[in-house]
Structure formats: structure tokens, C-alpha cells
Design a protein around this motif. Structure first.
Motif, PDB file in Angstrom:
ATOM      1  N   CYS A 167      26.687  41.747  -9.987  1.00 28.77           N
ATOM      2  CA  CYS A 167      25.424  41.055  -9.730  1.00 28.77           C
ATOM      3  C   CYS A 167      25.236  40.975  -8.228  1.00 28.77           C
ATOM      4  O   CYS A 167      26.162  41.224  -7.453  1.00 28.77           O
ATOM      5  CB  CYS A 167      25.424  39.642 -10.335  1.00 28.77           C
ATOM      6  SG  CYS A 167      26.711  38.550  -9.660  1.00 28.77           S
ATOM      7  N   SER A 168      24.040  40.622  -7.799  1.00 27.14           N
ATOM      8  CA  SER A 168      23.815  40.392  -6.377  1.00 27.14           C
ATOM      9  C   SER A 168      24.559  39.107  -5.987  1.00 27.14           C
ATOM     10  O   SER A 168      24.513  38.113  -6.720  1.00 27.14           O
ATOM     11  CB  SER A 168      22.329  40.223  -6.080  1.00 27.14           C
ATOM     12  OG  SER A 168      22.147  39.725  -4.765  1.00 27.14           O
ATOM     13  N   LYS A 221      28.081  45.935 -21.468  1.00 33.33           N
ATOM     14  CA  LYS A 221      27.915  44.618 -20.859  1.00 33.33           C
ATOM     15  C   LYS A 221      28.094  43.571 -21.951  1.00 33.33           C
ATOM     16  O   LYS A 221      27.416  43.629 -22.984  1.00 33.33           O
ATOM     17  CB  LYS A 221      26.527  44.498 -20.228  1.00 33.33           C
ATOM     18  CG  LYS A 221      26.283  43.183 -19.489  1.00 33.33           C
ATOM     19  CD  LYS A 221      24.857  43.089 -18.937  1.00 33.33           C
ATOM     20  CE  LYS A 221      24.616  44.050 -17.804  1.00 33.33           C
ATOM     21  NZ  LYS A 221      23.291  43.803 -17.151  1.00 33.33           N
ATOM     22  N   GLN A 266      23.354  30.443 -16.352  1.00 32.77           N
ATOM     23  CA  GLN A 266      23.880  31.563 -15.578  1.00 32.77           C
ATOM     24  C   GLN A 266      25.404  31.526 -15.529  1.00 32.77           C
ATOM     25  O   GLN A 266      26.003  30.444 -15.411  1.00 32.77           O
ATOM     26  CB  GLN A 266      23.324  31.538 -14.147  1.00 32.77           C
ATOM     27  CG  GLN A 266      21.872  31.986 -14.046  1.00 32.77           C
ATOM     28  CD  GLN A 266      21.374  31.922 -12.615  1.00 32.77           C
ATOM     29  OE1 GLN A 266      21.064  30.853 -12.100  1.00 32.77           O
ATOM     30  NE2 GLN A 266      21.306  33.071 -11.953  1.00 32.77           N
ATOM     31  N   GLU A 292      30.890  37.200 -17.660  1.00 33.36           N
ATOM     32  CA  GLU A 292      30.312  38.524 -17.924  1.00 33.36           C
ATOM     33  C   GLU A 292      31.314  39.621 -17.563  1.00 33.36           C
ATOM     34  O   GLU A 292      31.943  39.589 -16.498  1.00 33.36           O
ATOM     35  CB  GLU A 292      29.025  38.702 -17.125  1.00 33.36           C
ATOM     36  CG  GLU A 292      28.226  39.918 -17.545  1.00 33.36           C
ATOM     37  CD  GLU A 292      26.788  39.872 -17.056  1.00 33.36           C
ATOM     38  OE1 GLU A 292      25.876  40.138 -17.842  1.00 33.36           O
ATOM     39  OE2 GLU A 292      26.592  39.554 -15.867  1.00 33.36           O
ATOM     40  N   ALA A 340      31.511  36.935 -12.968  1.00 40.02           N
ATOM     41  CA  ALA A 340      31.165  38.249 -13.515  1.00 40.02           C
ATOM     42  C   ALA A 340      32.077  39.295 -12.894  1.00 40.02           C
ATOM     43  O   ALA A 340      32.403  39.204 -11.704  1.00 40.02           O
ATOM     44  CB  ALA A 340      29.695  38.585 -13.245  1.00 40.02           C
ATOM     45  N   GLN A 369      32.953  43.722 -12.861  1.00 37.59           N
ATOM     46  CA  GLN A 369      32.491  45.058 -13.232  1.00 37.59           C
ATOM     47  C   GLN A 369      33.607  46.057 -12.968  1.00 37.59           C
ATOM     48  O   GLN A 369      34.167  46.096 -11.867  1.00 37.59           O
ATOM     49  CB  GLN A 369      31.236  45.455 -12.449  1.00 37.59           C
ATOM     50  CG  GLN A 369      30.645  46.804 -12.873  1.00 37.59           C
ATOM     51  CD  GLN A 369      29.219  46.994 -12.374  1.00 37.59           C
ATOM     52  OE1 GLN A 369      28.371  46.116 -12.560  1.00 37.59           O
ATOM     53  NE2 GLN A 369      28.943  48.134 -11.775  1.00 37.59           N
ATOM     54  N   CYS A 386      32.685  38.753  -8.902  1.00 34.17           N
ATOM     55  CA  CYS A 386      31.782  37.787  -8.272  1.00 34.17           C
ATOM     56  C   CYS A 386      32.018  36.428  -8.919  1.00 34.17           C
ATOM     57  O   CYS A 386      31.880  36.290 -10.143  1.00 34.17           O
ATOM     58  CB  CYS A 386      30.314  38.193  -8.466  1.00 34.17           C
ATOM     59  SG  CYS A 386      29.770  39.615  -7.501  1.00 34.17           S
TER      60      CYS A 386
END
Length: 432
Positions: free
Chosen positions: A118-119, A8, A131, A90, A135, A137, A151
Motif C-alpha cells: 500500500c502507499s 490478495k 483499514q 492483508e 499489510a 506483499q 507496511c
């Protein structure tokens, strides 16, 4: 499904954002976007090479892409602007125990959300200044398959933006010299920002409320959509509807039958998210970031709710979309009309208004299935989002059919699935 995070980090743009571009102004459409992350997951079949070894290449192309989408590497400053400070986005990598087939065979939204960085839902109505606004992944399955999830904070991205960003990233991944056209435009002259003090849409996307919602995938293949267009177009209100209007009319008709059976308040309006880019003159470039889309509402008298045919519903939807032309859009926003409309709707909802809505958001005709990072186009694309009484449409891979993700209460979903029209035209198979 076990997802283990293996790395990460925060990645910054490969080139610094010039000082004169350090402030990105939010339009009223950005300000009024739902306070959540817009998300999507791309699933790729196992490749002959170990894609995990391409990690550095993905990161490098991601940083180069951020140079062009520099607001995504910034932080929300206030209700009116983003500080494009190059603090970064991220980038997460994860290993997933098992084969990618276990996700594709279930099409379970809760399972897909485990693959997100993330949510999508946040605890307050706005992001804090520390924040990330973006992001991603990269999920590596044991079989060699990969799922890439993204996201982006909704104030910076609608579905069109999401497709533009990920396709540009993929293009740079394939060719580091790929040229990206300008994507950042100031839309505040057409959509002037408003003072939103005391106004929030957060109650509509609270995670604890959405946890009670069932979000299911309904497949309308190309042949069924063609037949449905013929049936819906058979009447005086509208001849030969689009794929979107035909499927939306069927879903609306089924939902109205559900509410009648429940003796609940009848659905007497539908909201549709409309992309405004090509409706403005001159058109806003299709690759522009931000929210160049807004709601339009089709409604009808409660007395008509029991008698409206598919064709009648199609006519209502068509008229509400057709009115969204350049002249209407500019006049509507010049006086803050859109904000006032949503503010009044919120006030009426709190008072117990008899306006009962069902919503549609179409991601069709956006090039999600063109997203090729160098190992082929995706097997499948999913929004991985939950909404209540909303249908999100995506193209099927062949571009002919529609996948509709529909969110309802458990009780309503059982009855919705039994509607004769849904049984005739939709497939409920979970396997992709």
C-alpha cells in the motif's frame, strides 16, 4: 517495472486473542507517531527452488506470528486504543516482470514503492476503523528472486518494532516451534496518552508534498566511516564519535553550506529519533512493539551556523542524545512535556519561526540483515520511504558502513551532492 497482483487476502491470527487482551492502549509516543505506514523491503537472491511454491508455508507462519503480535491484526478504535479483534492483516502476492537485478541496479525509491502492499501515506491524519494496520506483499521476480515488503501503521511500530516483527515471522517460517518472547507491553504508565483534539502531524507527510522531494541513497562504506570518525573527532567538542554522529555531522555541515549558498534561512537545529528502550530503568525489552522512541533536538544560535565545525556539530548532537536518560524521560513525560513540545513547535512553524530543522532517523543496529525465511539472508534492505529534509540511516550488509537515504528538494539535492565533504566520504553509485 510491471507488478501484477496475483492474490490478495486477509489473514487472521492462527489462535484467537483472549478477551482480556482485546484492547491495546496507545501511549503518547504512539499517538504522536507520523500518520503513515512504516515500511521496509527485503530483497532475496534467486533460490534453487521455486519460492512461489512456498506460498502456503509463508501464510501459515504469518498467521502464527500474528498470534503474538495481535494488535497488528486489529483495527484502530480511537485516539487512545486499538481493538484487537482478530480482523486480520492483508497478505498480497505479486509477480514482477524482469529480474531482481533491475531494482538493485537502480536503487530508485519510486521503483521500490511499487513493491509495497500500500502507499505509506494516507489521505487523512488517522486510519478508519476498517483499514488494516499491517499489510505485506511477497513479490516474485521472473529470475526467482523475491522481495518481501511490510507496511505497519506507525502508531503501532517504530523501526525497532518492524525489525522484531519480520525477524519473528522469519524465525517461525524456518521453525514452526520457535518460541517468541512477550512483545506486547503497556507503556502508558511511563508515556501517558494525551488529548490530541485539534492537533495533527498530517501536513508533514502529505503525498502530494513529498512527490516533489528527491530521495537518494548515499553509501558510506566502513573504511570511509572510520576515517570520518577520526576527522570529526579531531577537536574539543567530542572525541571519537559514533558512526551515527560522525555521518550526521557531515550531512548537517553539507546542508548548512547548501542553505548559505541559497541565501535561505540557516539550519540551526537538528532532530534525532532516539530509541528509549535501553535508556529506561528497568529497560523495556528490545522486542517490545509500539513507539518506544522519541525526538530530541540539538540546536545552536544562528550566529554559530557559519562557524560550527564537524566536531562542533558532533558535540551538539552528542549532548542532545546523552540527556535522554531514565530520569529525564520520566520527568519530561509525567507532565505531558513531549506533547507540549511538539504542539509549540507546530504553532511556531505556522507563525514563521526562525527554527530551521534537519532530521535524522537511524535504523542501524537493528537486525534487518538477519531476516532469513529459510532461503538465506537478504541481499539488501530498503526503507522505501520519502521524507523532506530527513536522513534515514541503515547499516550496510557488513555492519561496518552506513547507507543514508536523504530527502531534499531537487535544487538542494544538486548542491548537496557537490559538497566537498560528501564527495570525499560518500558514494552515489545506484547499484547495490
Amino acid at each position: 517495472m510491471k507488478v501484477q497482483i496475483i492474490s490478495k487476502e486477509i489473514l487472521k491470527p492462527s489462535s484467537s486473542t483472549p478477551q482480556h487482551l482485546r484492547t491495546y492502549k496507545l501511549s503518547v509516543l504512539d499517538q504522536l507517531a507520523s500518520p503513515m505506514y512504516t515500511s521496509v523491503v527485503f530483497f532475496y537472491s534467486p533460490a534453487s527452488e521455486d519460492l512461489c511454491k512456498n506460498s502456503d508455508h509463508l501464510k501459515d507462519s504469518f498467521s502464527k506470528t500474528l498470534t503474538h503480535f495481535y494488535p497488528f491484526a486489529g483495527r484502530i478504535k480511537d485516539d487512545f486504543s486499538v481493538d484487537c479483534n482478530d480482523d486480520g492483516a492483508e497478505f498480497i502476492e505479486a509477480r514482477v516482470a524482469g529480474d531482481i537485478s533491475m531494482v538493485l541496479e537502480q536503487a530508485d525509491i519510486n521503483q521500490q514503492q511499487q513493491l509495497l502492499p500500500c502507499s505509506p501515506y494516507v489521505k487523512s491524519s488517522k486510519l478508519s476503523t476498517d483499514q488494516v494496520t499491517l499489510a505485506v506483499q511477497v513479490n516474485y521476480f521472473n529470475c526467482g528472486g523475491v522481495a518481501i515488503s511490510i507496511c505497519i501503521w506507525h502508531a503501532l511500530a517504530d523501526a525497532s518494532t518492524l525489525a522484531t516483527f519480520v525477524n519473528c515471522w522469519a524465525a517461525i517460517s524456518r521453525d514452526p516451534n520457535y518460541v517468541i518472547d512477550e512483545v506486547v507491553f503497556d507503556c502508558t504508565t511511563v508515556f501517558p496518552p494525551q488529548d490530541l483534539s485539534g492537533f495533527s502531524l498530517h501536513s508533514f507527510v502529505k503525498e502530494d508534498v513529498l512527490s516533489e522531494i528527491v530521495m537518494k541513497r548515499f553509501l558510506f562504506d566502513g573504511s570511509k566511516v572510520a576515517a570520518l570518525r577520526d576527522e570529526v573527532g579531531n577537536g574539543p567538542s567530542l572525541d571519537r564519535p559514533t558512526r551515527f554522529i560522525a555521518v550526521s555531522s557531515l550531512i548537517l555541515g553539507a546542508m548548512m553550506a547548501v542553505t548559505r549558498e541559497n541565501n535561505a534561512m540557516q539550519i540551526n537545529a537538528a532532530f534525532i529519533v532516539v530509541d528509549l528502550r535501553r535508556r529506561l530503568k528497568p529497560p523495556v525489552p528490545k522486542q517490545s512493539i509500539g513507539n518506544t522512541s522519541q525526538l530530541t533536538i540539538a540546536n545552536w544560535p544562528e550566529s554559530e551556523s557559519n562557524v560550527l565545525s564537524y566536531n562542533g556539530l558532533a558535540g551538539k548532537l552528542h549532548e542532545s542524545i546523552r540527556m535522554m536518560n531514565d530520569d529525564y524521560i520520566r520527568k519530561f513525560h509525567a507532565g505531558g512535556g513531549y506533547f507540549n513540545l511538539l504542539k509549540r513547535a507546530g504553532e511556531e512553524a505556522r507563525k514563521g519561526s526562525n527554527l530551521t530543522l534537519f532530521g535524522f532517523s537511524s535504523w542501524c543496529n537493528f537486525p534487518f540483515y538477519e531476516t532469513d525465511f529459510g532461503w538465506g539472508k537478504p541481499l539488501w534492505v530498503s526503507p522505501a520511504l520519502k521524507f523532506n529534509r530527513v536522513a534515514v540511516f541503515l547499516d550496510t550488509k557488513d555492519g561496518e558502513g552506513i547507507e543514508a537515504w536523504i530527502g531534499l528538494s531537487k535544487e538542494d539535492m544538486v548542491k548537496f551532492e557537490q559538497d566537498p565533504g560528501i564527495l570525499t566520504y560518500a558514494s552515489f553509485t545506484a547499484s547495490i
